[in-house]
Write a protein that holds these residues in place. Structure first.
Motif, PDB file in Angstrom:
ATOM      1  N   HIS A  56       2.902 -10.945  13.929  1.00 57.58           N
ATOM      2  CA  HIS A  56       2.011 -10.431  13.047  1.00 57.58           C
ATOM      3  C   HIS A  56       0.695  -9.609  14.002  1.00 57.58           C
ATOM      4  CE1 HIS A  56      -1.254 -10.095  10.191  1.00 57.58           C
ATOM      5  NE2 HIS A  56      -0.156 -10.060   9.256  1.00 57.58           N
ATOM      6  N   TYR A 106       7.889  -7.065   8.054  1.00 60.10           N
ATOM      7  CA  TYR A 106       8.145  -8.685   7.982  1.00 60.10           C
ATOM      8  C   TYR A 106       8.342  -8.938   9.494  1.00 60.10           C
ATOM      9  CZ  TYR A 106       8.373  -8.261   2.913  1.00 60.10           C
ATOM     10  OH  TYR A 106       8.184  -7.904   1.598  1.00 60.10           O
ATOM     11  N   PHE A 159       3.599  -8.496   6.753  1.00 60.50           N
ATOM     12  CA  PHE A 159       3.906  -9.861   6.355  1.00 60.50           C
ATOM     13  C   PHE A 159       4.072 -10.699   7.325  1.00 60.50           C
ATOM     14  CE2 PHE A 159       4.729  -6.989   2.916  1.00 60.50           C
ATOM     15  CZ  PHE A 159       3.898  -7.451   1.830  1.00 60.50           C
ATOM     16  N   SER A 202      -0.186  -6.159  14.159  1.00 62.26           N
ATOM     17  CA  SER A 202      -1.531  -5.768  13.316  1.00 62.26           C
ATOM     18  C   SER A 202      -2.234  -4.764  14.508  1.00 62.26           C
ATOM     19  CB  SER A 202      -2.133  -6.883  13.094  1.00 62.26           C
ATOM     20  OG  SER A 202      -3.628  -6.732  12.244  1.00 62.26           O
ATOM     21  N   ILE A 253       6.730   3.950   1.109  1.00 56.48           N
ATOM     22  CA  ILE A 253       6.066   2.424   1.211  1.00 56.48           C
ATOM     23  C   ILE A 253       6.622   1.745   2.140  1.00 56.48           C
ATOM     24  CG2 ILE A 253       5.779   0.386  -0.009  1.00 56.48           C
ATOM     25  CD1 ILE A 253       5.994   1.632  -2.398  1.00 56.48           C
ATOM     26  N   MET A 258       0.787  -1.089  -0.123  1.00 55.96           N
ATOM     27  CA  MET A 258      -0.056   0.133  -0.042  1.00 55.96           C
ATOM     28  C   MET A 258       0.847   1.097   0.014  1.00 55.96           C
ATOM     29  SD  MET A 258      -3.039  -1.063   2.790  1.00 55.96           S
ATOM     30  CE  MET A 258      -2.652  -2.705   3.390  1.00 55.96           C
ATOM     31  N   GLU A 281      11.239   3.112  -0.044  1.00 53.73           N
ATOM     32  CA  GLU A 281      10.565   1.926   0.293  1.00 53.73           C
ATOM     33  C   GLU A 281      11.354   1.349   1.546  1.00 53.73           C
ATOM     34  OE1 GLU A 281       8.421  -1.892  -1.513  1.00 53.73           O
ATOM     35  OE2 GLU A 281       9.540  -0.986  -2.771  1.00 53.73           O
ATOM     36  N   ARG A 328      -0.841   3.846   6.119  1.00 53.53           N
ATOM     37  CA  ARG A 328      -1.019   2.468   5.445  1.00 53.53           C
ATOM     38  C   ARG A 328       0.572   1.861   5.682  1.00 53.53           C
ATOM     39  NH1 ARG A 328      -6.219   2.013   3.121  1.00 53.53           N
ATOM     40  NH2 ARG A 328      -7.239   3.534   3.470  1.00 53.53           N
ATOM     41  N   ASN A 377       6.951  -1.509   4.452  1.00 56.22           N
ATOM     42  CA  ASN A 377       6.712  -3.121   4.504  1.00 56.22           C
ATOM     43  C   ASN A 377       7.206  -3.585   5.692  1.00 56.22           C
ATOM     44  OD1 ASN A 377       5.617  -3.536   1.778  1.00 56.22           O
ATOM     45  ND2 ASN A 377       7.657  -2.534   1.267  1.00 56.22           N
ATOM     46  N   ASN A 390       2.022  -2.111   4.802  1.00 54.75           N
ATOM     47  CA  ASN A 390       1.863  -3.908   4.518  1.00 54.75           C
ATOM     48  C   ASN A 390       2.611  -4.486   5.456  1.00 54.75           C
ATOM     49  OD1 ASN A 390       0.900  -3.026   1.840  1.00 54.75           O
ATOM     50  ND2 ASN A 390       3.194  -2.476   1.038  1.00 54.75           N
TER      51      ASN A 390
END
Length: 140
Positions: free
Chosen positions: A21, A17, A39, A25, A13, A1, A53, A35, A15, A37
């Motif tokens: 999680h 990992y 993973f 979250s 961006i 996103m 990124e 926003r 991300n 991402n």
């Protein structure tokens, strides 16, 4: 996103990992204005950045905020709510001593929740979700 500002310009961006999680979250859902991402992985990866990124992994997250939490019982949380009144000094485990103002209902991302409102110097305010009461104690 991709997070966008008011002018619809591209921003960074992000991300993430992580093997944590669920914890992340929940944190992102209640505290993020960008926003992200997210993973789920059990791999031991190292964080890095490429231009706009960011790749953030457990090597940094473990240091920042994924820790074993000290849980207080539900009865301790209820006792705290019954003991405090506006103007009382309250200690937050991360933010120190503030003044309890009130319990308020706030809507964030279309979700209504109750929060304990603490006030700090220069009228700064901290809103602690009722579900996070284990982070608070009455200042003695």
């Amino acid at each position: 996103m991709i997070a966008r500002d008011d002018k619809n310009e591209k921003q960074q961006i992000i991300n993430i990992y992580t093997k944590n999680h669920k914890t992340l979250s929940n944190f992102i859902e209640y505290n993020s204005f960008v926003r992200i991402n997210l993973f789920d992985t059990n791999l031991k990866l190292e964080s890095f950045c490429l231009e706009n990124e960011y790749f953030i992994c457990d090597d940094i997250l473990g240091e920042i905020f994924v820790k074993k939490r000290v849980r207080r019982s539900v009865s301790s949380n209820i006792d705290l709510l019954l003991q405090i009144k506006p103007g009382d000094y309250i200690t937050h485990i991360n933010h120190g001593v503030g003044i309890f103002n009130q319990i308020i209902l706030k809507e964030i991302s279309s979700i209504k929740r109750e929060y304990v409102e603490l006030e700090y110097s220069e009228h700064d305010k901290l809103f602690v979700p009722i579900s996070e009461l284990h982070r608070l104690s009455k200042y003695i």
